[in-house]
Design an enzyme around this catalytic site. Structure first.
Site: not given
Lengths: 308, 95
Positions: A68, A71, A126, A195, A269
């Protein structure tokens, strides 16, 4: 910078700067690092994977960052990991043992078209940059495009949505190139897709509530990984399967890798939990990468000790 | 360049499953052009939504009408992006 020692790891960098960094790293460490081109993006940018290898015919451990594009802390962390690997090999005993048994495959910019677009046109982009026939909206969510529950709940069929799954599984060359590489390699034992943000460490599945057969082992390993991660700065992570920890998501990366037989499939994440979102200040890049590395080390060590 | 002047990022704290369901309806309203940073899943997790300036009144009205707790996490997204860009340019200049 003329070499990777002078590279500024505490700043965000453009795609050209990252590509130049990779070339320097390869040139400085010719016996350890090679740059593989596994395919091309929709806009014909090369998809590069850094292969860190200390010997032939080793099993592989995959890490990707930046699928993405907005990020940014993930691509920045990927750069730091690459340098950390060459620094620690031969110096850090635990890491040297890992790289003496497994290759590490690191894709720093998994979605280069999107990343370039975030630097030039839309910082909040994204998805990929492939046009969608019949729609004015561009791009596919490459983390909904994998052949794992593709088209199910937790992904959108609307090209204008951020979670658009694409017309078919593996329709995006950025995804298909990894699929082809993983299949041709045939011996990847761990796969981590990184991510941001939310501070979570998750294992499959996202597309179904059915627990994976290895859930107890993956759960315990996740617990140990986030404990190690937190030992540096106390950053709090949650962990569990994707569907129980965050939300139902079909067509996700690590559901596909797990179903291919890669047991140690996880998705991170990274920081933060919401003060800045995708605009995490650059002074947090190195702390984020440092703590994440500890989590990665736990998973890599366990993989090395439990090759299957 | 796409600009985000006046765009806000709202942090929304749902109290229960009913509010989560309302937020899921909100995120599906295409005309608002919302960018969902953190999706509504369950009441223990916050929801972050990047709201374009043009949709701000509609979104705020929806949240207030349904008594859904929220606050502004990022007041002006473009300002933060400008700050980031400035920092990157300064670094490059110094180098």
């Amino acid at each position: 910078p003329r070499n990777t020692d002078n590279f500024d790891y505490a700043q965000y960098h453009t795609l050209d700067e990252i590509n130049a960094f990779m070339d320097m790293l390869v040139a400085e460490n010719p016996n350890l690092v090679t740059k593989l081109r596994i395919g091309s993006s929709y806009e014909q940018r090369p998809l590069y994977v850094l292969k860190f290898s200390s010997g032939p015919n080793r099993p592989g451990f995959w890490i990707d960052t930046g699928i993405h594009s907005r990020e940014w802390v993930t691509q920045a962390a990927g750069i730091w990991f690459a340098k950390k690997i060459v620094i620690d090999y031969g110096r850090n005993q635990a890491f040297t043992a890992i790289l003496n048994k497994m290759d590490i495959l690191l894709e720093i910019v998994t979605n280069p078209d999107g990343y370039h677009y975030t630097h030039t046109t839309n910082r909040m982009w994204r998805k990929t940059r492939k046009p969608n026939p019949g729609s004015s909206c561009v791009g596919v969510d490459p983390n909904r495009n994998w052949d794992a529950g593709f088209g199910g709940p937790g992904a959108s069929s609307n090209p204008c949505m951020e979670t658009y799954r694409g017309p078919s599984a593996h329709s995006e060359s950025e995804v298909k190139s990894i699929v082809d590489y993983v299949k041709s390699h045939g011996n990847i034992k761990g796969f981590i897709s990184i991510h941001s943000y939310s501070q979570m460490l998750m294992y499959p599945y996202g597309y179904t509530k059915t627990p994976v057969p290895n859930q107890p082992e993956l759960h315990d390993l996740a617990r140990r990984a986030i404990a190690n991660l937190a030992s540096l700065y106390g950053t709090k992570y949650t962990y569990g399967s994707i569907i129980t920890t965050i939300y139902q998501a079909s067509g996700g990366t690590i559901d596909w890798t797990y179903d291919q037989g890669i047991k140690y499939s996880y998705t991170f994440e990274l920081r933060d939990t919401g003060r800045y979102g995708f605009l995490l200040p650059a002074n947090q890049i190195i702390p984020t990468a440092q703590e994440t590395w500890l989590g990665l080390m736990t998973i890599m060590q366990h993989t090395k000790d439990n090759l299957y | 360049l796409k600009a985000f002047e006046g765009d806000k990022v709202l942090r929304i704290l749902a109290k229960n499953e009913d509010q989560i369901s309302l937020l899921q309806d909100l995120t599906e309203m295409d005309q608002l052009q919302l960018d969902i940073w953190k999706e509504p899943t369950h009441p223990t997790l916050p929801v972050d939504i990047h709201v374009p300036f043009e949709s701000l009144q509609s979104v705020k009205a929806f949240l207030e009408a349904n008594e859904i707790e929220h606050y502004i996490m990022i007041n002006d997204l473009q300002a933060l992006i400008d700050e980031e860009r400035h920092e990157m340019q300064s670094t490059r200049f110094i180098e």
